[in-house]
Design an enzyme around this catalytic site. Structure first.
Site, mmCIF file in Angstrom:
data_model
loop_
_atom_site.group_PDB
_atom_site.id
_atom_site.type_symbol
_atom_site.label_atom_id
_atom_site.label_comp_id
_atom_site.label_asym_id
_atom_site.label_seq_id
_atom_site.Cartn_x
_atom_site.Cartn_y
_atom_site.Cartn_z
ATOM 1 C CD GLN A 176 -1.347 -0.185 3.579
ATOM 2 O OE1 GLN A 176 -2.569 0.002 3.598
ATOM 3 N NE2 GLN A 176 -0.932 -0.755 4.876
ATOM 4 C CG HIS A 198 -4.217 0.515 -0.272
ATOM 5 N ND1 HIS A 198 -4.979 1.669 -0.021
ATOM 6 C CD2 HIS A 198 -4.254 -0.577 0.905
ATOM 7 C CE1 HIS A 198 -5.678 1.368 1.042
ATOM 8 N NE2 HIS A 198 -5.351 0.365 1.820
ATOM 9 C CG ASP A 240 -9.045 0.183 0.570
ATOM 10 O OD1 ASP A 240 -10.400 0.499 0.478
ATOM 11 O OD2 ASP A 240 -8.656 -0.109 1.864
ATOM 12 C CD GLU A 275 -9.529 -3.629 0.610
ATOM 13 O OE1 GLU A 275 -9.696 -3.567 1.918
ATOM 14 O OE2 GLU A 275 -8.501 -3.497 -0.019
ATOM 15 C CG ASP A 309 -11.684 -3.798 4.422
ATOM 16 O OD1 ASP A 309 -11.901 -4.389 5.347
ATOM 17 O OD2 ASP A 309 -11.033 -2.819 4.275
ATOM 18 C CD GLN A 331 -7.953 -6.109 4.149
ATOM 19 O OE1 GLN A 331 -6.649 -6.632 4.681
ATOM 20 N NE2 GLN A 331 -8.005 -4.836 3.505
ATOM 21 C CE LYS A 333 -8.869 -4.049 7.102
ATOM 22 N NZ LYS A 333 -9.338 -2.650 6.871
#
Length: 421
Positions: A176, A198, A240, A275, A309, A331, A333
């Site tokens: 990212q 990202h 994202d 994302e 996400d 994702q 996480k």
């Protein structure tokens, strides 16, 4: 197997890799002054809109004198979208030593899942941040089980306990850019990162009217790969967008899809993933919105892939997204899920539904948690794995990439019992 038990538990506040940010305050228009945000926080637990990230190291002293470590963490945007509040490191460290440690002393650690189940139940019963604490404790308990097994390889321990027999393989690293959206892209290309950039598309101006600004950035990234990348370099593009593509479309699914198709065209020959294209405000709303977007994209012949996400925070959540066909990838996480046990279960659920696993996490983690989750990614064969912690490129690529290299070399050397990777 020798009966190893926990002799003592220590906890110490440590630094996280980046900052905790009050996402609600930022979305409400908190201004910027250099690296800091102005205005008052909105989300409980924040004293300022941006605060230095904190973590807690948990140290387990085993009965043979070995000390194993795991790091408790919460994500950059804590306390929103159903997530646990940001941890307060001093408070959590004290709570672990006073409320958790007495209950863990004497716990056998030879079997990871058994020990972890006990630890998670204790955390849920006595702590305000049970997921953050459980995350760190599970890392330490996994390291303890690998130590008891005599090989120290957490990936092997996970595969043994879940009955996974697929060979370990090198996973694409996912980097990212942070706010260095151009300079860091060059670094990623020169280091042949597998998934990039990202982009941190976290304010409306980075999307622009009808996606104009974001489409221009996507086109620039694609062109930059073609210009300075090696001839055989073919990364995936992953952006994202924090729900802001949907916001630019006024929350309408058809308008969101039009912007996504524009981004796909801007990517040219490069495969692209987006994302969190829209934020529907709840788990059920998010599942419905993403499923609708995917159906519309399929009707248009698009190959753009949607990554879920927000609102996919638990194993149950992830199962619901998978069952509804709401994402091409999810994702996973890791701090949101708490124990690494939950990360493994979530990943296996994704695999059962043919949904890709973005073995993620957050920039606010630490080197310890990043190395531990690298073992998880290898054990379950993640689609891609986040280079973390921090919001740079060089250091997280080194931490995760080097740990992966060491694991793969050990696996090729040979496992106890004679099976080679």
């Amino acid at each position: 197997m020798t009966d190893h038990v926990i002799q003592d538990v220590l906890a110490v506040p440590v630094a996280g890799g980046y900052f905790f940010d009050d996402q609600a305050a930022i979305r409400a228009g908190a201004g910027r002054d250099g690296g800091r945000y102005l205005g008052s926080p909105v989300t409980p637990g924040f004293a300022q809109v941006r605060e230095p990230a904190e973590a807690v190291s948990v140290l387990l002293r085993l009965s043979d004198g070995k000390v194993v470590v795991g790091d408790c963490a919460t994500v950059q945007y804590s306390g929103v979208a159903g997530r646990e509040p940001r941890l307060q490191a001093k408070e959590l460290a004290e709570a672990i030593e006073t409320r958790v440690a007495p209950r863990l002393r004497g716990l056998p650690v030879g079997r990871y899942r058994q020990a972890d189940q006990t630890a998670q139940a204790i955390c849920a019963a006595v702590l305000k941040n049970p997921l953050a604490a459980g995350y760190g404790l599970s890392q330490a308990l996994l390291a303890a089980a690998a130590h008891v097994a005599g090989h120290e390889m957490m990936a092997w321990t996970l595969q043994q306990e879940w009955g996974i027999d697929t060979p370990l393989r090198r996973l694409p690293l996912y980097a990212q850019s942070g706010e260095a959206r151009r300079g860091n892209v060059d670094t990623m290309i020169m280091k042949r990162v597998g998934v990039l950039p990202h982009g941190l598309i976290n304010t409306p101006d980075l999307v622009g009217p009808d996606g104009d600004t974001l489409a221009a950035y996507v086109a620039w990234v694609a062109e930059r790969i073609d210009t300075i990348g090696a001839a055989d370099y073919a990364p995936e593009l992953h952006f994202d967008v924090y729900g802001l593509v949907g916001a630019a479309a006024g929350g309408e699914l058809d308008g969101t899809v039009e912007i996504l198709l524009r981004l796909e065209r801007a990517a040219g020959r490069h495969p692209i993933r987006i994302e969190h294209p829209i934020d529907a405000g709840s788990r059920e709303g998010q599942i419905s919105a993403l499923a609708g977007i995917r159906a519309r994209l399929a009707e248009r012949g698009s190959r753009l892939r949607i990554v879920a996400d927000e609102w996919a925070n638990t194993v149950e959540d992830i199962g619901a997204f998978c069952a509804a066909g709401a994402a091409d990838l999810i994702q996973v996480k890791t701090p949101d899920l708490g124990s690494l046990t939950n990360t493994v279960e979530a990943a296996l659920c994704c695999a059962a539904h043919d949904v890709g696993v973005v073995l993620g996490g957050t920039c606010t983690e630490t080197d310890v948690s990043a190395r531990a989750t690298t073992h998880v990614g290898l054990a379950i064969g993640a689609t891609q794995i986040l280079a973390k912690p921090g919001m740079g490129v060089d250091e997280p690529l080194m931490i995760v990439g080097n740990e992966m290299a060491r694991c793969l070399r050990m696996d090729a050397w040979g496992r106890p019992g004679g099976r080679r990777g």
